[in-house]
Design a protein around this motif. Structure first.
Motif, PDB file in Angstrom:
ATOM      1  N   TRP A   1      36.800  39.120  35.443  1.00 38.51           N
ATOM      2  CA  TRP A   1      35.385  39.192  35.855  1.00 38.51           C
ATOM      3  C   TRP A   1      34.907  37.852  36.421  1.00 38.51           C
ATOM      4  O   TRP A   1      34.121  37.805  37.369  1.00 38.51           O
TER       5      TRP A   1
ATOM      6  N   ALA B   1      36.267  37.370  39.900  1.00 38.06           N
ATOM      7  CA  ALA B   1      35.489  38.173  40.847  1.00 38.06           C
ATOM      8  C   ALA B   1      34.141  37.507  41.144  1.00 38.06           C
ATOM      9  O   ALA B   1      33.672  37.502  42.296  1.00 38.06           O
TER      10      ALA B   1
ATOM     11  N   ALA C   1      42.775  35.972  43.856  1.00 34.60           N
ATOM     12  CA  ALA C   1      41.370  35.665  44.147  1.00 34.60           C
ATOM     13  C   ALA C   1      41.256  34.365  44.945  1.00 34.60           C
ATOM     14  O   ALA C   1      40.419  34.246  45.853  1.00 34.60           O
TER      15      ALA C   1
END
Length: 342
Positions: free
Chosen positions: A63, A66, A114
């Protein structure tokens, strides 16, 4: 696991991030409106603080990765919306190095995908906003290189950590194997010394007399043979008191079998001494025909069982040492496993 020194990594990340914010603050006069740039700085500061939080785990949660990626998407849009791509904006393009730093942190904390997505988006956004030449002019290539180096280094450190764990495990196994071999050697040497102590006097007498022994001496040799067999099969069931009582029982005509199958290997010296004292007391003075002493698996509350059999009158069966259906159990003793002291 081999990792970067945590406080060094956190300190460097915080210094670089603070430097980018300083550049952004010093260039607030360049954008048409400073509001979006200030909002971008606040987002970047929050993302950096959360990403560098000292008590956070080494691997960044999904999380948080992100969230950082979303921040890296929002910051270029906010800042460039107030800049003219045709002009030299100076330090007002601080966001390029800021995105590179944040994505480097993400990559080091094992969220490489990411990190690549963040600098990939930065490259595409820069080309759309100012053209391909801006990739080098604004330092986008440098940000991509930072992430690439972070991915390579973190991957190498992770592999080195796994190799170190494998080497440590192999070293432990080798040490345990060596200790087991040394224990076996010591056990064999102790058994050989005990066997020599028991058998040497009688063997010397046999040699001296050329094998011409009386019936009583031959019987004594059979007792000694049984004692040697006890050393092999009895293992931890034996101490000096038990050996003495077993030999006395054989001289009374009792057929004794000692079988240690590892059920008492976990007992310490004090507990083992208590069990063997009970065993010696059980053998002392027994007049049964056949005595079987056997250890019990460790999962049981019993350490040793002692079974005495009264043999049938079948002389042939008795001579062969076989149990018959007419044998009677006239002794049954279960020696409990001592409770571990708290």
């Amino acid at each position: 696991m081999i990792t970067l020194p945590r406080f060094l990594f956190l300190g460097l990340g915080a210094l670089f991030s603070a430097y980018h914010l300083f550049l952004g603050l010093s260039s607030l006069s360049i954008p048409d409106s400073p509001g979006p740039a200030i909002a971008a700085m606040l987002l970047y500061a929050v993302a950096t603080v959360v990403s560098l939080w000292p008590t956070s785990p080494t691997k960044m949660p999904l999380w948080l990765a992100a969230f950082d990626l979303a921040v890296c998407v929002a910051i270029p849009i906010l800042v460039t919306s107030q800049l003219d791509p045709a002009k030299d904006n100076g330090y007002a393009t601080w966001y390029v190095a800021a995105v590179g730093t944040l994505m480097t942190i993400v990559a080091v904390r094992r969220q490489q995908l990411a990190g690549w997505l963040g600098v990939g988006y930065l490259s595409v956004q820069t080309v759309v906003w100012a053209g391909i030449p801006a990739l080098a002019g604004l330092g986008v290539i440098g940000s991509v290189v930072w992430v690439g180096v972070a991915v390579v280094i973190s991957g190498s450190l992770a592999k080195a950590g796994r190799d170190a764990l494998q080497f440590a495990r192999a070293e432990r196994e080798a040490t345990e194997w060596q200790a087991a071999q040394e224990a076996h050697v010591m056990e064999r040497q102790m058994r050989l010394r005990q066997t020599y102590r028991v058998a040497a006097p009688m063997l010397a007498e046999i040699v001296r007399r050329g094998g011409d022994l009386t019936e009583a001496e031959r019987r004594e040799c059979r007792y000694l043979e049984g004692a040697i067999r006890d050393e092999i099969r009895g293992r931890r069931l034996l101490n000096d008191d038990v050996r003495r009582q077993v030999m006395d029982a054989r001289r009374r005509g009792v057929v004794v079998s000692l079988l240690d199958e590892g059920g008492i290997d976990d007992l310490d010296e004090r507990s083992l001494a208590a069990v063997l004292k009970r065993l010696a007391d059980a053998i002392r003075g027994t007049t049964t025909d056949k005595l079987i002493v056997r250890t019990v698996p460790r999962s049981s509350k019993t350490a040793v069982t002692v079974v005495g059999l009264r043999m049938s009158d079948d002389g042939n069966a008795n001579a062969l040492g076989a149990d018959t259906e007419d044998d009677e159990v006239d002794l049954w003793l279960e020696i409990p496993r001592p409770l571990a002291e708290p």
